[in-house]
Motif scaffolding. Sequence first.
Motif, PDB file in Angstrom:
ATOM      1  N   PHE A 294      -6.059   3.663  -6.541  1.00 18.60           N
ATOM      2  CA  PHE A 294      -7.351   3.941  -5.873  1.00 18.60           C
ATOM      3  C   PHE A 294      -7.565   5.445  -5.715  1.00 18.60           C
ATOM      4  CE2 PHE A 294     -10.542   3.646  -2.421  1.00 18.60           C
ATOM      5  CZ  PHE A 294     -11.329   2.626  -2.922  1.00 18.60           C
ATOM      6  N   THR A 295      -6.613   6.256  -6.164  1.00 16.87           N
ATOM      7  CA  THR A 295      -6.691   7.710  -5.971  1.00 16.87           C
ATOM      8  C   THR A 295      -6.967   8.406  -7.306  1.00 16.87           C
ATOM      9  OG1 THR A 295      -4.446   8.407  -6.519  1.00 16.87           O
ATOM     10  CG2 THR A 295      -4.743   7.316  -4.394  1.00 16.87           C
TER      11      THR A 295
ATOM     12  N   VAL B 239     -10.723  -2.004  -1.681  1.00 20.11           N
ATOM     13  CA  VAL B 239      -9.280  -2.211  -1.888  1.00 20.11           C
ATOM     14  C   VAL B 239      -8.959  -3.708  -1.777  1.00 20.11           C
ATOM     15  CG1 VAL B 239      -6.988  -1.736  -0.925  1.00 20.11           C
ATOM     16  CG2 VAL B 239      -8.660   0.115  -1.122  1.00 20.11           C
TER      17      VAL B 239
ATOM     18  N   VAL C 269      -7.395   4.821   4.823  1.00 22.83           N
ATOM     19  CA  VAL C 269      -7.829   3.667   4.025  1.00 22.83           C
ATOM     20  C   VAL C 269      -6.897   2.486   4.296  1.00 22.83           C
ATOM     21  CG1 VAL C 269      -8.168   2.766   1.696  1.00 22.83           C
ATOM     22  CG2 VAL C 269      -8.915   5.092   2.227  1.00 22.83           C
ATOM     23  N   ALA C 270      -5.577   2.745   4.265  1.00 21.65           N
ATOM     24  CA  ALA C 270      -4.607   1.654   4.452  1.00 21.65           C
ATOM     25  C   ALA C 270      -4.783   0.989   5.822  1.00 21.65           C
ATOM     26  CB  ALA C 270      -3.187   2.190   4.290  1.00 21.65           C
TER      27      ALA C 270
ATOM     28  N   LEU D  78       0.832  -1.199   0.000  1.00 26.79           N
ATOM     29  CA  LEU D  78       0.000   0.000   0.000  1.00 26.79           C
ATOM     30  C   LEU D  78       0.870   1.255   0.000  1.00 26.79           C
ATOM     31  CD1 LEU D  78      -2.608  -1.269   2.615  1.00 26.79           C
ATOM     32  CD2 LEU D  78      -2.989  -0.982   0.148  1.00 26.79           C
TER      33      LEU D  78
ATOM     34  N   ASN E 103      -2.140   2.068  -4.809  1.00 27.77           N
ATOM     35  CA  ASN E 103      -1.912   3.448  -4.374  1.00 27.77           C
ATOM     36  C   ASN E 103      -3.121   3.956  -3.591  1.00 27.77           C
ATOM     37  OD1 ASN E 103      -1.309   6.104  -4.027  1.00 27.77           O
ATOM     38  ND2 ASN E 103      -1.241   6.644  -6.205  1.00 27.77           N
ATOM     39  N   VAL E 104      -2.915   4.139  -2.287  1.00 30.53           N
ATOM     40  CA  VAL E 104      -3.943   4.769  -1.442  1.00 30.53           C
ATOM     41  C   VAL E 104      -3.311   5.988  -0.750  1.00 30.53           C
ATOM     42  CG1 VAL E 104      -5.512   2.814  -1.064  1.00 30.53           C
ATOM     43  CG2 VAL E 104      -3.488   3.050   0.375  1.00 30.53           C
TER      44      VAL E 104
ATOM     45  N   ASP F  33      -7.267  13.154   4.346  1.00 24.13           N
ATOM     46  CA  ASP F  33      -7.550  13.291   2.917  1.00 24.13           C
ATOM     47  C   ASP F  33      -8.271  14.623   2.672  1.00 24.13           C
ATOM     48  OD1 ASP F  33      -7.763  12.466   0.221  1.00 24.13           O
ATOM     49  OD2 ASP F  33      -9.762  11.626   0.561  1.00 24.13           O
TER      50      ASP F  33
ATOM     51  N   ASP G 103      -9.365   6.177  -8.827  1.00 28.02           N
ATOM     52  CA  ASP G 103     -10.197   6.834  -7.833  1.00 28.02           C
ATOM     53  C   ASP G 103     -11.387   5.969  -7.405  1.00 28.02           C
ATOM     54  OD1 ASP G 103     -10.924   8.764  -6.057  1.00 28.02           O
ATOM     55  OD2 ASP G 103     -11.632  10.217  -7.521  1.00 28.02           O
TER      56      ASP G 103
ATOM     57  N   ALA H   2     -14.145   2.508   1.759  1.00 30.13           N
ATOM     58  CA  ALA H   2     -13.067   2.261   0.795  1.00 30.13           C
ATOM     59  C   ALA H   2     -12.358   0.917   1.003  1.00 30.13           C
ATOM     60  CB  ALA H   2     -12.039   3.394   0.890  1.00 30.13           C
TER      61      ALA H   2
ATOM     62  N   SER I 260     -13.232   5.587   5.300  1.00 31.75           N
ATOM     63  CA  SER I 260     -12.302   4.449   5.232  1.00 31.75           C
ATOM     64  C   SER I 260     -13.057   3.121   5.247  1.00 31.75           C
ATOM     65  CB  SER I 260     -11.336   4.498   6.419  1.00 31.75           C
ATOM     66  OG  SER I 260     -10.664   5.724   6.415  1.00 31.75           O
TER      67      SER I 260
END
Length: 400
Positions: A205-206, A346, A16-17, A9, A154-155, A267, A231, A342, A339
Amino acid sequence: MKQQFGIWLVGAGGGVASTVAVGLAALRRGLIQPTALVSALPCFQALNLTPWDQWELGGHEIRAANFFDGAQQLANSSRAFSPALVDQVREDLVRWSEQIRPGFLYNSGQAISALADSRQSRQLDSPRKTITAIQEDLRAFAAERNLEKVIVINVSSTEPGHDRSLDELDWQQFSTQLDRPDFPVPASTLYAIATMELGFPHVNFTPSVGSNLRALRELAELQQTCHAGRDGKTGETFLKSVLAPAFAARNLHVMSWVGHNIFGNLDGKILDDPNNKATKVVSKDALLGNILGYAPQTHTSIEYISSLGDWKTAWDHIHFQGFLGTPMIMQFIWQGCDSILAAPLVLDLARFVGLASQLGEIGELGWLASFFKSPQGASAQEFSEQFAQLRSWAERQMSS
Ligand SMILES: NC(=O)c1ccc[n+]([C@@H]2O[C@H](COP(=O)([O-])OP(=O)(O)OC[C@H]3O[C@@H](n4cnc5c(N)ncnc54)[C@H](O)[C@@H]3O)[C@@H](O)[C@H]2O)c1
């Protein structure tokens, strides 16, 4: 011996992670139901998706943050999940946190650079040196944990819009400039290049540009690997892609669609910077014209309200015309924990992309469009159509 897979991650200390880590650990230990996991739906059960106990976690992070601290913060300040659950999975979170390496800044913009801790982040002389250093970390993770494959997701924080001169470069033109310190390539793209050059799959993911460039599409083909983005479609935009097709199917004319979003996590703080916010607004706004076939007036706002923590409220106001031109209004309020919405997606993406990669799929995985606001390699924006594409991909795999 069982095959082990890794999820790497980028942005490992973020909300999110940390929630991905709590969720994965809880699933491995059988502490939770698979609610909100798309890959746990009955229609995907015959797919050979990797079980939860065969996944390891690691990542890059530019702050002094890790899975355990991030999880504690979400539990205590935002009440996203219970502190007792964090205690139950503490051992996994601490072990996975040992696999977090200092992250890389490169054309990351002022708001992200201001977050970085100088001992936890690296800024090397050139894009090529950065790619090489990322690859060293990925190789070490795979070797130490004896991993068959690593899926890089990618988070990390949303970058400002990228330099448009990158758009048209082919991989040959792009790669020859990677030694230039002033080449305007952002970190999200360097992580994607590093991943693909190792033949690993990449997920963005962004809303940052990541692999959404002609050169990287070519690189994926050359390296025979796959990628997906961009995203995550978790809340308000998910509902837009469900509701807008209903207006279109009834020939109701949408005159305007206004969405106001307020939330208070990290974020949100980064998106408070106008440059970073612009990247997100484009991603949230783009689908309506595509679904409706015309462009209603739209307005999307995103405001940082610190007291809300990880809880986001979206208020949408849809002004539409019916029979005889009579105007009517639909409004909805969505209150979601960012989160929590999301993280399961993920985990789903890791499983679906992991399987696609094992099956030898190459290039953009457009059949994953239902997971993204700005899907790469797909044109359909309607949620039901996107979900049908996922199901038919799965049916093809199950019947072959
Ligand atoms: N519902 C959702 O939460 C949702 C939905 C769609 C997209 N996203 C996107 O996912 C991303 C993560 O969201 P979040 O709420 O976890 O944000 P967050 O701010 O909590 O976490 C992002 C983490 O990335 C780290 N980071 C920034 N730049 C980095 C770099 N170059 N290398 C390594 N680490 C870096 C930051 O320090 C931070 O810890 C954001 O871009 C967000 O827009 C989130």
